[in-house]
Design a protein around this motif. Structure first.
Motif, PDB file in Angstrom:
ATOM      1  N   GLU A  72     -32.296 -18.786  31.839  1.00 23.06           N
ATOM      2  CA  GLU A  72     -30.603 -19.087  31.900  1.00 23.06           C
ATOM      3  C   GLU A  72     -30.046 -18.579  30.992  1.00 23.06           C
ATOM      4  OE1 GLU A  72     -28.798 -21.112  34.126  1.00 23.06           O
ATOM      5  OE2 GLU A  72     -30.386 -22.243  35.208  1.00 23.06           O
ATOM      6  N   ILE A  73     -29.170 -17.320  31.321  1.00 21.76           N
ATOM      7  CA  ILE A  73     -28.441 -16.537  30.211  1.00 21.76           C
ATOM      8  C   ILE A  73     -27.036 -16.468  30.656  1.00 21.76           C
ATOM      9  CG2 ILE A  73     -30.220 -15.566  29.203  1.00 21.76           C
ATOM     10  CD1 ILE A  73     -29.703 -13.111  30.924  1.00 21.76           C
ATOM     11  N   PHE A  74     -25.993 -15.940  29.954  1.00 23.85           N
ATOM     12  CA  PHE A  74     -24.805 -15.632  30.645  1.00 23.85           C
ATOM     13  C   PHE A  74     -24.955 -14.113  31.111  1.00 23.85           C
ATOM     14  CE2 PHE A  74     -23.959 -18.408  26.794  1.00 23.85           C
ATOM     15  CZ  PHE A  74     -23.514 -19.344  27.714  1.00 23.85           C
ATOM     16  N   GLY A  75     -25.225 -14.144  32.492  1.00 20.59           N
ATOM     17  CA  GLY A  75     -25.266 -12.710  33.012  1.00 20.59           C
ATOM     18  C   GLY A  75     -24.125 -11.867  32.930  1.00 20.59           C
ATOM     19  N   ASP A  76     -22.950 -12.229  32.894  1.00 25.36           N
ATOM     20  CA  ASP A  76     -21.771 -11.333  32.953  1.00 25.36           C
ATOM     21  C   ASP A  76     -21.411 -10.796  31.638  1.00 25.36           C
ATOM     22  OD1 ASP A  76     -21.405 -11.839  35.522  1.00 25.36           O
ATOM     23  OD2 ASP A  76     -20.145 -13.651  35.260  1.00 25.36           O
ATOM     24  N   LEU A  77     -22.119 -11.604  30.489  1.00 21.49           N
ATOM     25  CA  LEU A  77     -21.936 -11.206  29.304  1.00 21.49           C
ATOM     26  C   LEU A  77     -22.888  -9.911  28.511  1.00 21.49           C
ATOM     27  CD1 LEU A  77     -20.165 -13.396  29.488  1.00 21.49           C
ATOM     28  CD2 LEU A  77     -20.818 -14.379  27.185  1.00 21.49           C
TER      29      LEU A  77
ATOM     30  N   ILE B 229     -22.463 -16.660  21.400  1.00 20.28           N
ATOM     31  CA  ILE B 229     -22.016 -17.868  21.936  1.00 20.28           C
ATOM     32  C   ILE B 229     -22.812 -19.105  21.046  1.00 20.28           C
ATOM     33  CG2 ILE B 229     -21.963 -19.432  23.879  1.00 20.28           C
ATOM     34  CD1 ILE B 229     -20.081 -17.526  24.690  1.00 20.28           C
TER      35      ILE B 229
ATOM     36  N   VAL C 235     -15.882 -17.685  25.292  1.00 18.81           N
ATOM     37  CA  VAL C 235     -16.425 -18.893  25.741  1.00 18.81           C
ATOM     38  C   VAL C 235     -15.952 -19.143  27.125  1.00 18.81           C
ATOM     39  CG1 VAL C 235     -16.552 -21.362  25.481  1.00 18.81           C
ATOM     40  CG2 VAL C 235     -16.551 -19.920  23.506  1.00 18.81           C
TER      41      VAL C 235
ATOM     42  N   ARG D  22     -15.278 -16.773  29.360  1.00 17.87           N
ATOM     43  CA  ARG D  22     -16.246 -15.970  30.169  1.00 17.87           C
ATOM     44  C   ARG D  22     -17.541 -16.414  30.510  1.00 17.87           C
ATOM     45  NH1 ARG D  22     -16.966 -10.526  28.517  1.00 17.87           N
ATOM     46  NH2 ARG D  22     -16.297 -11.202  26.356  1.00 17.87           N
ATOM     47  N   SER D  23     -18.108 -17.119  29.497  1.00 22.96           N
ATOM     48  CA  SER D  23     -19.355 -17.850  29.665  1.00 22.96           C
ATOM     49  C   SER D  23     -19.131 -19.132  30.557  1.00 22.96           C
ATOM     50  CB  SER D  23     -20.026 -18.349  28.312  1.00 22.96           C
ATOM     51  OG  SER D  23     -19.457 -19.270  27.901  1.00 22.96           O
TER      52      SER D  23
ATOM     53  N   LYS E 165     -17.468 -19.009  32.987  1.00 29.74           N
ATOM     54  CA  LYS E 165     -17.446 -18.297  34.403  1.00 29.74           C
ATOM     55  C   LYS E 165     -18.869 -17.983  34.867  1.00 29.74           C
ATOM     56  CE  LYS E 165     -15.518 -14.697  37.377  1.00 29.74           C
ATOM     57  NZ  LYS E 165     -14.387 -13.457  36.835  1.00 29.74           N
ATOM     58  N   SER E 166     -19.844 -17.444  33.885  1.00 30.59           N
ATOM     59  CA  SER E 166     -21.155 -16.881  33.981  1.00 30.59           C
ATOM     60  C   SER E 166     -22.188 -18.052  34.166  1.00 30.59           C
ATOM     61  CB  SER E 166     -21.344 -16.103  32.808  1.00 30.59           C
ATOM     62  OG  SER E 166     -22.706 -15.423  33.032  1.00 30.59           O
ATOM     63  N   ASN E 167     -22.298 -19.155  33.370  1.00 26.54           N
ATOM     64  CA  ASN E 167     -23.228 -19.873  33.350  1.00 26.54           C
ATOM     65  C   ASN E 167     -22.965 -21.279  32.736  1.00 26.54           C
ATOM     66  OD1 ASN E 167     -25.627 -21.459  33.591  1.00 26.54           O
ATOM     67  ND2 ASN E 167     -27.138 -19.423  33.057  1.00 26.54           N
TER      68      ASN E 167
END
Lengths: 251, 413
Positions: free
Chosen positions: A88-93, A101, B242, B244-245, B247-249
């Motif tokens: 589980e990671i922030f895929g868009d980042l 984060i 944060v 954007r994060s 939105k992401s997960n």
């Protein structure tokens, strides 16, 4: 007294007793593995520790405080970080942003209005993040879009995101599932190094016995929602009850 | 520059230049030419460009960063307009306090609506915001428009808080305790900035061109530039990261020790305040506020603007707002006579056929044209007009490198 004390925890899903009277004590600064066949309740137990599920009865104490009734972010702020079974990671980042984060979460707590300060001005946190990325050999990927990385890299990134928070307890849910042998060995080395260099307690759920026996100092075997035995790895290896749980009575 | 990196800094400078020279840039055709109707450089339309630009920039902070699609943002636009109108009626015609009240009131509204709506995500969030906006609309249209003071009083609330269907208007009997009730020549005073009237304008005649510089436009433009600058800073801040994060997960964020809800609420309120600011500016440019400003089509319009321009990009919403307002005002002005004059070179029968085929897409049918363009953009340029621009730029760059390549390799051959 261990850093994590699970007492008489029961969890029922309809007619299924997922956890029955689970007692578990994880001593500080040890690697404690929880193993057991499929459906033994390992993941349910883990979810009870991080606030995703609330046990029907029993208590879960971490560092002298109850975690029951707290939300996942509150439990993380207490010092428990979790690595998921599927990364589980922030895929868009980007990789670097993914690392920042958790850095913000640790420094500023669960909510902070950062005003209009720029991310690029956070030199101290960037250094920490870069140091951590270097420890997991990912510094060269820091500007990559994290969704485009391989599964093994995503896992390493997730691990790095948890470790950069300097947690007291790191929960690993099958950290090497689906990894190639070389990646698995790298992960084992990484975890060994972390264990030696930091004050950290690690609880690990794992199917791969190679990983379990290379890392764990204490092993709990779970079967049908109840702990069967808890012992050192040497004693677990030849334990008749464990063989029975894994292979059935005939063995 | 101003704490921005080089790329963002040059984008800001570009937008400043475009906005400052808009009266020239939007008026490329001489007055006497047949193309003059495509000129957009008149104050009323230019004000709409920048005001809806502010609206869309704010909307993009919520939708572009967090992915939460609010379908009720027009409620804040309306609240902002009503707040500014009441400031004009009660205290005076200066626009600054009016705008301040617009922003504060819409912010309070956004806290209430956001607190409830953000308990759900996805489509349920959109429906909740839509419901709140339509409730605000009907409050403004009828409930709050009933007579709230008796006939013998001065009549300030004779048409309620909102004025109902006809909207809230200024009258000569408004108290305006810090300003004049009427001007020297007996008219209702107009909104101004410390005496500089918003509707005042100077014209510059150069040859066949007429350029209009309006105080209202430049005032709105300065506000828009400030709003744009603030949005860049939000995009580049840890707070924006944060968002954007989220939105992401969202699950990962939760297990990383952050509480998504207050971040969402903050984004919602900021974006609501942007909408309120835009609404206040609309009232400042044209002192009238009606309930139709809160209708769901107005909420849908800002969604279209943002998607058309490019969701999550800095400049996209402004471009989208400009494109839609341009079409609304320019294409809708074309009528069948103009079409006939364009196609007069064709044989008579053919001319009629061509005009008949194009006619549904002009005048009142401009929505059809907008719909087609919107579909084309969503299908071929999911990143909006900004993506189109990037593709063009990449094509030009590739062509250039190809040229230099051939130029350098040819002599070697």
């Amino acid at each position: 007294m261990g850093i994590l004390e699970v007492k008489d925890v029961n969890k029922r899903f309809g007619g299924l007793q997922a956890l029955g009277d689970v007692n578990l004590s994880v001593a500080e600064n040890t690697v404690h593995a929880i193993i057991g066949p499929n459906g033994a309740g390992k993941s349910t137990l883990l979810n009870c520790l991080v606030g995703k599920l609330i046990p029907d009865t029993g208590s879960v104490m971490f560092d002298g405080q109850s975690v029951l009734g707290r939300t996942p972010f509150e439990i993380n702020q207490m010092g428990i970080s979790r690595v998921f079974q599927t990364p589980e990671i922030f895929g868009d980042l980007t990789v670097m942003e993914n690392m920042l984060i958790p850095c913000f979460a640790r420094r500023d707590g669960s909510f902070a209005l950062h005003g209009i300060r720029s991310v690029t001005s956070e030199a101290e946190l960037r250094d920490q993040a870069e140091q951590m990325l270097e420890d997991v050999n990912m510094l060269d990927k820091r500007n990559m879009h994290s969704a485009s990385m391989s599964r093994g890299d995503k896992r390493r990134l997730e691990m790095a995101m948890c470790l950069v928070q300097n947690p007291k307890l790191l929960l690993l849910d099958e950290p090497t599932a689906g990894m190639a042998r070389a990646d698995t060995n790298n992960t084992i080395d990484l975890l060994k190094e972390i264990k030696e260099t930091r004050d950290i307690t690690i609880a690990i759920i794992e199917h791969d016995m190679h990983v379990v026996f290379s890392l764990a100092e204490r092993i709990t075997v779970l079967a049908q929602g109840t702990p069967l035995v808890e012992d050192s790895p040497e004693n677990i290896k030849g334990h008749p009850k464990v063989k029975e749980a894994y292979l059935g009575e005939a063995a | 520059m101003f704490g921005l990196n080089k790329k963002d800094g040059s984008l800001l400078l570009l937008v400043v230049a475009l906005v400052v020279f808009a009266p020239f840039l939007l008026n490329p055709f001489p007055e006497s030419s047949g193309w003059a109707q495509f000129n957009a450089g008149y104050p009323d339309l230019m004000q709409r460009f920048v005001i809806f630009g502010i609206f869309a920039i704010g909307f993009n902070i919520l939708f572009g960063l967090t992915g939460y699609l609010s379908f009720g943002h027009a409620a804040f636009l309306g609240v902002g307009s009503y707040a500014a109108m009441w400031m004009f009626k009660l205290f005076g015609m200066n626009v600054l306090p009016a705008l301040a009240l617009s922003v504060v009131t819409s912010g309070i509204f956004a806290i209430l609506i956001g607190y409830v709506s953000l308990r759900r995500s996805g489509i349920y969030f959109s429906i909740l915001t839509l419901a709140f906006a339509m409730m605000s609309y009907s409050l403004a249209y009828s409930v709050l428009a009933t007579d709230m003071d008796g006939p013998d009083k001065q009549g300030l609330l004779q048409k309620g808080l909102t004025g109902g269907e006809t909207g809230l208007q200024l009258t000569q009997s408004d108290p305006r305790i810090f300003g004049a009730q009427t001007t020297a020549d007996g008219n209702i005073p107009v909104p101004s900035l410390f005496g500089l009237e918003m509707r005042s304008a100077t014209e510059l005649n150069v040859g066949d061109w007429v350029f209009t510089f309006s105080a209202g436009y430049y005032f709105s433009a300065v506000i828009m530039l400030l709003a744009f600058y603030l949005s860049i800073r939000i995009f580049r801040s840890p707070f924006g990261m944060v968002l954007r994060s989220i939105k992401s997960n969202q699950q990962r964020l939760n297990y990383t020790g952050m509480n998504p809800r207050p971040y969402m609420l903050a984004a919602f309120v900021i974006s609501g305040m942007y909408a309120g600011l835009a609404g206040g500016l609309m009232a400042a440019m044209d002192p009238l506020a009606g309930p139709e400003r809160m209708f769901w089509t107005a909420s849908g319009e800002v969604v279209l603007m943002t998607i058309l321009g490019g969701v999550g990009t800095l400049i996209g919403p402004v471009l989208g707002a400009g494109a839609i307002k341009y079409m609304e005002n320019i294409i809708s002005k074309i009528n069948s006579d103009i079409l006939h004059s364009w196609f007069a070179f064709l044989p008579d029968g053919l001319e009629d056929i061509v005009v008949t085929m194009i006619y549904p897409f002009i005048g009142k049918g401009w929505h059809l044209t907008l719909g087609i363009i919107f579909m084309l953009v969503v299908i071929f340029l999911p990143g909006g007009l900004v993506q189109g621009g990037q593709k063009l730029a990449a094509m030009v760059r590739r062509k250039k490198t190809d040229d230099t390549k051939t130029a350098t390799t040819e002599p070697a051959e």
